[in-house]
Design a protein around this motif. Sequence first.
Motif, PDB file in Angstrom:
ATOM      1  N   GLU B   6       2.144  -7.102   0.891  1.00  0.00           N
ATOM      2  CA  GLU B   6       3.063  -6.627   1.699  1.00  0.00           C
ATOM      3  C   GLU B   6       2.502  -6.567   3.174  1.00  0.00           C
ATOM      4  O   GLU B   6       1.198  -6.296   3.238  1.00  0.00           O
ATOM      5  N   SER B   7       3.200  -6.656   4.139  1.00  0.00           N
ATOM      6  CA  SER B   7       2.607  -6.501   5.517  1.00  0.00           C
ATOM      7  C   SER B   7       3.687  -6.204   6.717  1.00  0.00           C
ATOM      8  O   SER B   7       4.874  -6.486   6.359  1.00  0.00           O
ATOM      9  N   THR B  20      10.846  -4.637  10.531  1.00  0.00           N
ATOM     10  CA  THR B  20      10.980  -5.383   9.466  1.00  0.00           C
ATOM     11  C   THR B  20       9.662  -5.402   8.805  1.00  0.00           C
ATOM     12  O   THR B  20       8.653  -5.592   9.343  1.00  0.00           O
ATOM     13  N   LEU B  21       9.764  -5.212   7.449  1.00  0.00           N
ATOM     14  CA  LEU B  21       8.791  -5.039   6.488  1.00  0.00           C
ATOM     15  C   LEU B  21       8.612  -6.482   5.623  1.00  0.00           C
ATOM     16  O   LEU B  21       9.821  -7.106   5.209  1.00  0.00           O
ATOM     17  N   SER B  22       7.402  -7.068   5.462  1.00  0.00           N
ATOM     18  CA  SER B  22       7.256  -8.329   4.763  1.00  0.00           C
ATOM     19  C   SER B  22       6.834  -8.063   3.357  1.00  0.00           C
ATOM     20  O   SER B  22       5.858  -7.405   3.046  1.00  0.00           O
ATOM     21  N   THR B  72      12.201  -9.464   2.764  1.00  0.00           N
ATOM     22  CA  THR B  72      12.198  -8.669   4.180  1.00  0.00           C
ATOM     23  C   THR B  72      12.823  -7.445   3.626  1.00  0.00           C
ATOM     24  O   THR B  72      13.891  -7.627   3.050  1.00  0.00           O
ATOM     25  N   LEU B  73      12.379  -6.344   4.210  1.00  0.00           N
ATOM     26  CA  LEU B  73      13.202  -5.131   4.238  1.00  0.00           C
ATOM     27  C   LEU B  73      13.263  -4.698   5.824  1.00  0.00           C
ATOM     28  O   LEU B  73      12.360  -4.650   6.489  1.00  0.00           O
ATOM     29  N   THR B  74      14.547  -4.628   6.233  1.00  0.00           N
ATOM     30  CA  THR B  74      14.715  -4.493   7.612  1.00  0.00           C
ATOM     31  C   THR B  74      15.363  -2.889   7.667  1.00  0.00           C
ATOM     32  O   THR B  74      16.351  -2.664   6.805  1.00  0.00           O
ATOM     33  N   ILE B  75      15.123  -1.999   8.678  1.00  0.00           N
ATOM     34  CA  ILE B  75      15.394  -0.858   8.826  1.00  0.00           C
ATOM     35  C   ILE B  75      15.986  -0.865  10.195  1.00  0.00           C
ATOM     36  O   ILE B  75      15.111  -0.796  11.192  1.00  0.00           O
ATOM     37  N   SER B  76      17.354  -0.657  10.346  1.00  0.00           N
ATOM     38  CA  SER B  76      17.968  -0.637  11.664  1.00  0.00           C
ATOM     39  C   SER B  76      17.923   0.631  12.167  1.00  0.00           C
ATOM     40  O   SER B  76      18.182   1.674  11.377  1.00  0.00           O
ATOM     41  N   SER B  77      17.666   0.892  13.448  1.00  0.00           N
ATOM     42  CA  SER B  77      17.953   2.171  14.367  1.00  0.00           C
ATOM     43  C   SER B  77      17.271   3.274  13.415  1.00  0.00           C
ATOM     44  O   SER B  77      17.654   4.267  12.929  1.00  0.00           O
ATOM     45  N   GLY B  99       2.164  -1.597  -0.471  1.00  0.00           N
ATOM     46  CA  GLY B  99       3.027  -0.568   0.471  1.00  0.00           C
ATOM     47  C   GLY B  99       2.681  -0.940   1.666  1.00  0.00           C
ATOM     48  O   GLY B  99       1.456  -1.459   2.249  1.00  0.00           O
ATOM     49  N   THR B 100       3.689  -0.573   2.886  1.00  0.00           N
ATOM     50  CA  THR B 100       3.690  -0.538   4.015  1.00  0.00           C
ATOM     51  C   THR B 100       4.107   0.874   4.681  1.00  0.00           C
ATOM     52  O   THR B 100       5.043   1.482   4.176  1.00  0.00           O
TER      53      THR B 100
END
Lengths: 122, 105
Positions: B6-7, B20-22, B72-77, B99-100
């Motif tokens: 994870e990065s 954006t989490l990878s 990827t996990l994207t968290i908007s706003s 984990g990130t």
Amino acid sequence: EVQLVQSEAVVKKPGESLKISCKGPESSFFSYWIAWVRQMPGAGLELMGIIYPSDSDTKYSPSLQGQVSISADMSISTTYLQLTSLKASDNAMYYCARAVAFGEFSGYLDSWGQGTLVTVSS
Amino acid sequence: DMVMTESPATLSVSPGETVTLSCRTSQHINNDLAWYQQKPGQPPRLLIYGASLRATGIPARFSGTGSGTEFTLTISSLQSEDSAIYYCQQYNVWTFGRGTKVDLK
């Protein structure tokens, strides 16, 4: 989401054993796998094993086989995690979770208990 | 053995930004991946399963993409309550990433 209620925090001495519990809803308990997950202080998540309470089919993480025991009592919709010969390295938060399981040993966890803190100290 | 990477390890962002989490896996896993959020003192919460399917009750600002070995996990706003550690987990043998940690500035 399924509500899972775990037993309270426990303090044990090295060499002792413990059994912690996880109670689920009676109405649906027989139709889910339940997993036990360990989280050591400041560390990540490690699944220990899963059990299908309806028939007590149990599968353990290959890295932990033999070190833990998972059981269930359908009459009270409760699963248990038993640890023996406790060591300082067993200090951790232990979670139960409902497992959506596939195949031999895979899946994800969609509802979690609140966690049980285990402290091993002389 | 499967390796999950994870990065970044830590991310500091301002409210309203998009994050954006990878998560990378050492072997192809199709879309057999889940994402969890864990806030301090709380159990993890399932956000995403099947790489892109939001779990029940998860806000639409959380989205997952990817297949194979890169996800990827994207968290908007980003909102203040999104400060947490985010874990990816591949289904086979239930392997979690490290984990990130997402902190808010």
